[in-house]
Design a protein around this motif. Sequence first.
Motif, PDB file in Angstrom:
ATOM      1  N   LYS A  67       0.725  -1.176   0.123  1.00  0.00           N
ATOM      2  CA  LYS A  67       0.219   0.034   0.040  1.00  0.00           C
ATOM      3  C   LYS A  67       0.893   1.183   0.106  1.00  0.00           C
ATOM      4  O   LYS A  67       0.721   2.252  -0.850  1.00  0.00           O
ATOM      5  N   CYS A  68       2.033   1.157   0.864  1.00  0.00           N
ATOM      6  CA  CYS A  68       2.843   2.438   0.750  1.00  0.00           C
ATOM      7  C   CYS A  68       3.511   2.776  -0.560  1.00  0.00           C
ATOM      8  O   CYS A  68       3.562   3.901  -0.954  1.00  0.00           O
ATOM      9  N   ASN A  69       3.887   1.654  -1.139  1.00  0.00           N
ATOM     10  CA  ASN A  69       4.313   1.553  -2.509  1.00  0.00           C
ATOM     11  C   ASN A  69       3.606   2.106  -3.638  1.00  0.00           C
ATOM     12  O   ASN A  69       3.828   2.936  -4.419  1.00  0.00           O
ATOM     13  N   LEU A  70       2.307   1.642  -3.363  1.00  0.00           N
ATOM     14  CA  LEU A  70       1.192   2.161  -4.244  1.00  0.00           C
ATOM     15  C   LEU A  70       0.934   3.853  -4.028  1.00  0.00           C
ATOM     16  O   LEU A  70       0.760   4.502  -5.049  1.00  0.00           O
ATOM     17  N   ASP A  71       0.804   4.168  -2.757  1.00  0.00           N
ATOM     18  CA  ASP A  71       0.731   5.613  -2.554  1.00  0.00           C
ATOM     19  C   ASP A  71       1.871   6.390  -2.932  1.00  0.00           C
ATOM     20  O   ASP A  71       1.386   7.678  -3.212  1.00  0.00           O
ATOM     21  N   LEU A  72       2.915   5.865  -3.170  1.00  0.00           N
ATOM     22  CA  LEU A  72       3.905   6.730  -3.576  1.00  0.00           C
ATOM     23  C   LEU A  72       3.974   6.874  -5.293  1.00  0.00           C
ATOM     24  O   LEU A  72       4.459   8.037  -5.643  1.00  0.00           O
ATOM     25  N   LEU A  73       3.297   6.291  -5.742  1.00  0.00           N
ATOM     26  CA  LEU A  73       2.886   6.183  -6.992  1.00  0.00           C
ATOM     27  C   LEU A  73       1.871   7.036  -7.534  1.00  0.00           C
ATOM     28  O   LEU A  73       1.647   7.718  -8.559  1.00  0.00           O
ATOM     29  N   LEU A  74       0.943   7.354  -6.541  1.00  0.00           N
ATOM     30  CA  LEU A  74      -0.217   8.180  -6.857  1.00  0.00           C
ATOM     31  C   LEU A  74      -0.091   9.548  -6.457  1.00  0.00           C
ATOM     32  O   LEU A  74       0.383  10.081  -6.045  1.00  0.00           O
TER      33      LEU A  74
END
Length: 74
Positions: A67-74
């Motif tokens: 989730k943290c990695n995805l949040d960085l992409l958005l």
Amino acid sequence: MVKDIVKILDISWRFGVTAASNESDNMGKSFLHLKLSLEENGKAKNVFIEMTISEFYKFVHDLEKAKCNLDLLL
């Protein structure tokens, strides 16, 4: 080649404790039953997983990390 997309429709779980077993080492051990309701190619299916509590904590950690990695992409 594009892989099929699998959607998570629902997740349910329940915790338990082994009350009886042929192996004395397993008695009194905690476990988790996880049920994933998935949709793949327009078809729904259920996947059942059993894991120890330590495996569950690692699973939760991996989900939080993703989730943290995805949040960085958005």
